[in-house]
Each structure stands twice: as C-alpha cells, then as structure tokens.
Scaffold this motif. Structure first.
Motif, PDB file in Angstrom:
ATOM      1  N   VAL A 158      10.023  -0.665   0.684  1.00  0.00           N
ATOM      2  CA  VAL A 158       9.774  -0.821   2.122  1.00  0.00           C
ATOM      3  C   VAL A 158       8.500  -1.600   2.396  1.00  0.00           C
ATOM      4  O   VAL A 158       8.228  -1.947   3.544  1.00  0.00           O
ATOM      5  N   GLY A 159       7.732  -1.906   1.351  1.00  0.00           N
ATOM      6  CA  GLY A 159       6.523  -2.700   1.539  1.00  0.00           C
ATOM      7  C   GLY A 159       6.796  -4.175   1.707  1.00  0.00           C
ATOM      8  O   GLY A 159       5.933  -4.917   2.182  1.00  0.00           O
ATOM      9  N   HIS A 160       7.988  -4.631   1.306  1.00  0.00           N
ATOM     10  CA  HIS A 160       8.301  -6.051   1.451  1.00  0.00           C
ATOM     11  C   HIS A 160       9.637  -6.289   2.149  1.00  0.00           C
ATOM     12  O   HIS A 160      10.258  -7.326   2.007  1.00  0.00           O
ATOM     13  N   GLU A 161      10.071  -5.282   2.905  1.00  0.00           N
ATOM     14  CA  GLU A 161      11.222  -5.472   3.791  1.00  0.00           C
ATOM     15  C   GLU A 161      11.038  -4.558   4.995  1.00  0.00           C
ATOM     16  O   GLU A 161      10.657  -3.403   4.868  1.00  0.00           O
ATOM     17  N   ALA A 162      11.282  -5.095   6.183  1.00  0.00           N
ATOM     18  CA  ALA A 162      11.109  -4.299   7.391  1.00  0.00           C
ATOM     19  C   ALA A 162      12.261  -3.313   7.518  1.00  0.00           C
ATOM     20  O   ALA A 162      13.420  -3.717   7.676  1.00  0.00           O
TER      21      ALA A 162
END
Length: 254
Positions: A158-162
């Motif tokens: 979830v750190g690199h996808e909203a």
C-alpha cells in the motif's frame, strides 16, 4: 582496546558471523523472525521492542538454538532521545554498526482518510516514518564505519499504490519509501547499501487486525521471509536503492 576492537566474535558459524545488527520491532512477527535468524547466522543482534518480556522470550529461543545472547533494548521508538542514546551506546561499545533493520510499524485505524483521529494519524507517522528517520540520523555514522554497512526498511504494497481506506498507514509507507530512496541516493559513494523490502501477505498480528475475516492458515509464517533479509544484510549483496517485492519474486519464480 578501541571501541571497534570490542565487537564480539560470534561462536556460531554462519553467513553473518561477527556482524552487528539492530532489528526494531523484534518482539513479534517479522522482526522476531529476522532477529532470531540473524542470531543463528552468527550476528550479534541488538533487539529493539517495547515489551521486555517478549524480548526475553526471544532471547531464550535464540540461546536454545545455540546462538549468542541478544542485546535487549526495551524502548518505545517514539521516545526519540532513546534512539540517540542507543546510537551513542553502540558507538561506545562497538564503534560501528553493520546492519540496521527498520521493521517496527503501526497500522492505526483503517477507514476514510478524513475520519482518522488526528492523534492516531500522528502516532502512525511517528512510528512508521519519523522513528526510521531518527534511526538514520542516529545510526548512519555507525553504518559508515562498517566495511559493508547495510540498512533494510520494511514497507508494504500500500506504500506504492493508492488503496482506499488504508489512510495514515499507506501514507506513512509512501513517505518512508521516498525517504529511504533519498537516503540511498546520498550513499552512492559509500560502502553502505540501503534497500526496502515488501514481505507481502504474512501471518502477523497486524495482518489479522487489517483482515479479521482472513484464514491465517493460508498465509506464510514470518520465518519464510528471513532468508531475504539475510541476503540483503550480507556484505556480498550489492543491491542499493531497490524495493524488493517478495510477492512479485514469488510469482516470477513460480
């Protein structure tokens, strides 16, 4: 005897023999698995977590496995002065640090981002982002004293996808990824290698909190990821500024 001369020689043969490693969030989950594996591989592990009893249980397991005792640091990482003190103490004792694993994390409350209580939003940022910055600030000089300093920070998909409703946690991990990327860029001409690792779906307390309806028996145990941390922590590893996505690697190998 100089501080660096006092670094212990590990009685346990292994790929991390004699290396000094700090692991945060070491009392449970992935941090616990990594701290134990590092110790079994011969590292002198500084295990950091809030709960003294859980750290002592881990130390018992490590010694029962034939590894040397851990250095236990029962501290809350949001007590930032304690992080500074830890850096000073490590310098006095060892004169260097070979491996830093920034693993400690806090989920907070899932839900619409605008509904997150301000104090909870701040707590997530304090643990997931600011504490890691304070670790860098305190321990970077010691990593530079190592012949092969290695820093590994734990992120999430979830750190690199909203992803809707992951709010403060996702935001904190996105900020962590940028911070670690900046830090890695600043170390290009040094012996320090810095990387991020996304373990993916794992049987942890945090995962159970985020997905209460999920069958934990379908998830890999934290121990399954320890080998990836050993590889990134080794002097031979030349990855730098990378995000190691274990789920993607598993798919490609499958």
């Amino acid at each position: 005897m100089t501080p660096s001369d006092s670094a212990p020689a590990s009685p346990t043969p292994g790929r991390m023999a004699g290396r000094i490693a700090v692991v945060t969030g070491a009392s449970r989950g992935i941090g616990r698995a990594v701290a134990k594996r590092f110790a079994v591989e011969g590292a002198h592990v500084v295990a950091v977590a809030r709960t003294q009893a859980a750290l002592e249980d881990l130390d018992d397991e490590v010694q029962a496995a034939g590894a040397q005792p851990l250095m236990l640091v029962p501290e809350d990482l949001t007590d930032y002065e304690k992080i500074d003190q830890m850096g000073a103490a490590l310098f006095q004792r060892f004169g260097r640090l070979d491996v830093l694993v920034g693993n400690a994390g806090y989920l907070g409350r899932l839900g619409p981002v605008g509904h997150t209580p301000p104090e909870m939003f701040q707590q997530v940022m304090d643990i997931n982002l600011t504490a890691n910055w304070r670790l860098i600030r305190s321990l970077d000089p010691l990593l530079r004293q190592s012949e092969a300093g290695r820093a590994i920070f734990v992120t999430s998909g979830v750190g690199h996808e909203a992803r809707a409703y992951w709010g403060a946690y996702a935001i904190s991990k996105a900020a962590l990824e940028m911070m670690v990327g900046v830090y890695a860029a600043e170390l290009l001409k040094t012996n320090v290698k810095v990387n991020l690792i996304n373990p993916g779906r794992t049987r942890t307390d945090m995962r159970r909190e985020a997905y209460p309806g999920e069958n934990p028996e379908t998830l890999p145990l934290p121990d399954a990821h320890a080998e990836a941390f050993v590889r990134l922590a080794s002097p031979e590893c030349q990855d730098h500024g990378a995000l190691i996505d274990l789920p993607s690697l598993a798919e490609s190998e499958g």
